[in-house]
Design a protein around this motif. Structure first.
Motif, short mmCIF file in Angstrom:
data_model
loop_
_atom_site.label_atom_id
_atom_site.label_comp_id
_atom_site.label_asym_id
_atom_site.label_seq_id
_atom_site.Cartn_x
_atom_site.Cartn_y
_atom_site.Cartn_z
N TRP B 92 0.90 -0.99 0.15
CA TRP B 92 0.07 -0.07 0.04
C TRP B 92 1.06 1.14 -0.12
O TRP B 92 1.33 1.48 1.07
N PRO B 94 0.53 4.75 -1.56
CA PRO B 94 -0.27 5.63 -2.64
C PRO B 94 0.48 6.58 -3.66
O PRO B 94 0.25 6.78 -4.51
N PHE B 99 -1.90 0.05 -4.63
CA PHE B 99 -3.12 0.16 -3.33
C PHE B 99 -3.34 -1.35 -3.46
O PHE B 99 -4.53 -1.76 -3.67
N SER B 300 -8.95 6.78 -2.05
CA SER B 300 -8.63 5.40 -1.57
C SER B 300 -9.11 5.26 -0.13
O SER B 300 -9.53 4.23 0.43
#
Lengths: 267, 331
Positions: B92, B94, B99, B300
């Motif tokens: 993860w 961004p 993602f 997100s």
């Protein structure tokens, strides 16, 4: 039964009959808070006989019965004075463990109360916690046969006990008590929640069971007392009014209050 | 508040005499022999009914609103990131367009399960004590004390984890083995937070087992321990399972403790002694910073929130079904 020598006053040789009675009370007083529910009860219960205790609601008959195996102690406000003698030992002696007493004096309650377990386990559980090491299947079969339930449930022993009818549940509860091979069976209005057919089955059962056990049954059904018992005690307002052979008590009552009660004038 | 308004209105109506309908007398003879069964208009009744309905509707509308916002914002997110990548990606990040929810999800799982490993056995033990052993007076003192535990602000728990439990763990297991931020510490403290919820739900479950079952067990020569553990606890199984799942759902959603003590940076690890960021912790950290709307980072967060929402919803539904399915019906 093995005859072991007595080591102290709480250990008693099985099979020795020190007392004429299976159970005897002496000056038993039971209180709920400040009110007295049982007054100076002194009576003996014959071995391998059915003794009925009758009387109107609130006369203290259930309270007295529940004191015989110290079940009253589960009620916080209840207090007991006097003696309940079992094999010569006062079960209320401070050195006596109520858990041991209840193992020898079994009880069947007003409403069927099987455990939320299978039929098999309902019977095996009590034996297991009390250290039974034999064949459990045999014990279950034997106990169910004694209460004439085996043929009805032998194919569904693994099913929940709640799947049975009320009358079958009550017979299961009797089987569960019998599986421990107690000496005394206390029955607190065991048929009051049952239909007439189930009631008849249980009454028939009592005749069979009394060959081995001393049975004390509380009932407010006088016909039932007349049908099943050898001796009957009549209680009123906490007092033991009259205690005699069942026929004697019903056909030839000595006390006016007994006569009034059994003839239906009150109660 | 709502009931106060209703009360005031009822008083007002009574004074104004509008609660009674009609002006004819109360007894038939005062009504000149008339007996009426005509439907009487009751405006107050309808008004109150509408008001109560409104109160109930507010919470449902809020939930619906949340679902709509979560749905639309996540839809925007999933246009650019495939659902498959979202659920199977192991990273993860961004900033570089990675993602994969796994690191956040695993961290949430680690802290929640640690919390339950503390809360369930302790909570059940407390419940057994309160329901079966404690005398009424002890019970009445202990229960409010436990409820105080639930009332402590979670931020206080977070600092407790960070400044007391973590140093203790580091002392116990070695500075080099335990990181300053770690999921174990957060999970343990979260367990204490959830303990009152579990114990009070379990106690309700145990207390609702009918007394006749206790009597039955005692009458067979069972000790108190045998009765509690082998008869009462199994009979209360459905309630205990429901308590476990609701506790888990609470742990999954818990934010402040993990944000403070578990770590600030997603990392895929099953080792509870290392730092990791949970879903809730990540949302807090990112949304607290300066985040431009309409960016992928921003969207997100809604995707994570949707996952959280669905997991807790699933757990709550599961707990309801367990209660329904395994509940013993006692006469």
């Amino acid at each position: 039964m093995q005859h072991t020598p007595t080591t102290d006053r709480f250990e008693v040789a099985l099979g020795s009959e020190e007392s004429a009675y299976a159970l005897e009370t002496r000056n038993l007083n039971i209180y709920y808070g400040d009110s007295r529910a049982v007054n100076e009860l002194s009576m003996g219960f014959d071995r391998r006989k059915v003794t009925a205790i009758i009387g109107p609601s609130g006369c203290g008959k259930s309270t007295a019965l529940r004191s015989f195996n110290r079940m009253n102690e589960l009620i916080a406000s209840a207090r007991t004075e006097g003696e309940v003698l079992f094999h010569g030992v006062n079960v209320y002696d401070p050195g006596v463990d109520p858990v041991q007493v209840r193992r020898w004096i079994g009880m069947v309650f007003q409403k069927p109360n099987p455990f939320s377990k299978s039929i098999h386990e309902n019977i095996a559980w009590g034996a297991r916690i009390n250290g039974y090491t034999g064949d459990f299947d045999e014990l279950v079969e034997d106990s169910l046969k004694r209460v004439a339930l085996w043929d009805e449930v032998k194919d569904k022993l693994k099913e929940s006990a709640y799947a049975l009818s009320g009358g079958q549940q009550q017979r299961l509860c009797i089987a569960r008590a019998v599986a421990l091979k107690p000496e005394i069976l206390l029955m607190d209005e065991p048929t009051s929640a049952l239909d007439p057919i189930s009631t008849a089955k249980i009454e028939d059962l009592l005749d069979e069971l009394k060959k081995q056990y001393t049975i004390i049954i509380v009932t407010h059904n006088m016909q039932q007392a007349g049908r099943v018992s050898d001796r009957t005690a009549f209680m009123l307002l906490g007092d033991l009014v009259e205690y005699a052979d069942t026929k004697e008590l019903f056909f030839n009552p000595r006390d006016e209050r007994t006569e009034n009660y059994i003839s239906g004038r009150f109660g | 508040m709502a009931s106060f308004i209703v009360y005031c209105y009822a008083r007002f109506c009574k004074k104004a005499g509008t609660m009674k309908h009609g002006t004819i007398g109360f007894y038939p003879e005062e009504r000149l022999g008339r007996l009426s069964f005509r439907r009487a208009p009751r405006p107050t009744e309808r008004l109150i009914q509408a008001f109560l309905f409104f109160c109930a509707a507010v919470s449902i509308l809020t939930t619906a609103g949340i679902i709509v916002v979560l749905g639309t914002e996540s839809a925007g997110f999933f246009k650019e990131v495939s659902i498959l990548e979202f659920f199977t990606g192991k990273e993860w990040q961004p900033s570089i367009g990675k993602f994969g929810i796994a690191p956040l999800f695993v961290a949430t799982l680690t802290t929640s399960l640690t919390a339950m490993a503390v809360a369930l056995p302790l909570g059940l033990a407390v419940a057994i004590y309160l329901a079966e052993y404690a005398r009424p007076r002890v019970r009445e003192t202990l229960k409010p004390v436990l409820e105080v535990l639930a009332g402590v602000p979670t931020v206080a728990y977070g600092y407790f984890a960070l400044t007391v439990v973590t140093p203790f763990l580091r002392g116990l297991l070695g500075q080099e083995n335990v990181e300053v931020y770690n999921t174990l510490s957060a999970g343990l403290v979260m367990g204490v937070l959830i303990l009152p919820l579990i114990s009070s739900m379990c106690e309700d479950a145990l207390s609702s087992v009918p007394g006749s079952l206790r009597e039955a067990a005692y009458a067979m020569g069972a000790t108190k321990l045998e009765t509690s553990v082998k008869i009462i606890v199994p009979a209360a199984f459905s309630g205990i399972a429901a308590a476990f799942i609701l506790g888990l759902s609470r742990a999954v959603g818990e934010t402040m403790i993990v944000a403070l003590a578990a770590g600030a940076g997603p990392r895929l690890t099953l080792n509870p002694l290392r730092s990791a960021e949970t879903m809730t912790g990540h949302i807090v950290r990112i949304s607290g910073g300066d985040l431009s709307y309409d960016s992928m980072d921003y969207r997100s967060l809604f995707a994570i929130a949707l996952v959280l929402f669905v997991s807790t919803l699933f757990l709550n539904i599961l707990s309801r079904n367990i209660v329904k399915k395994y509940r013993e019906v006692y006469e």
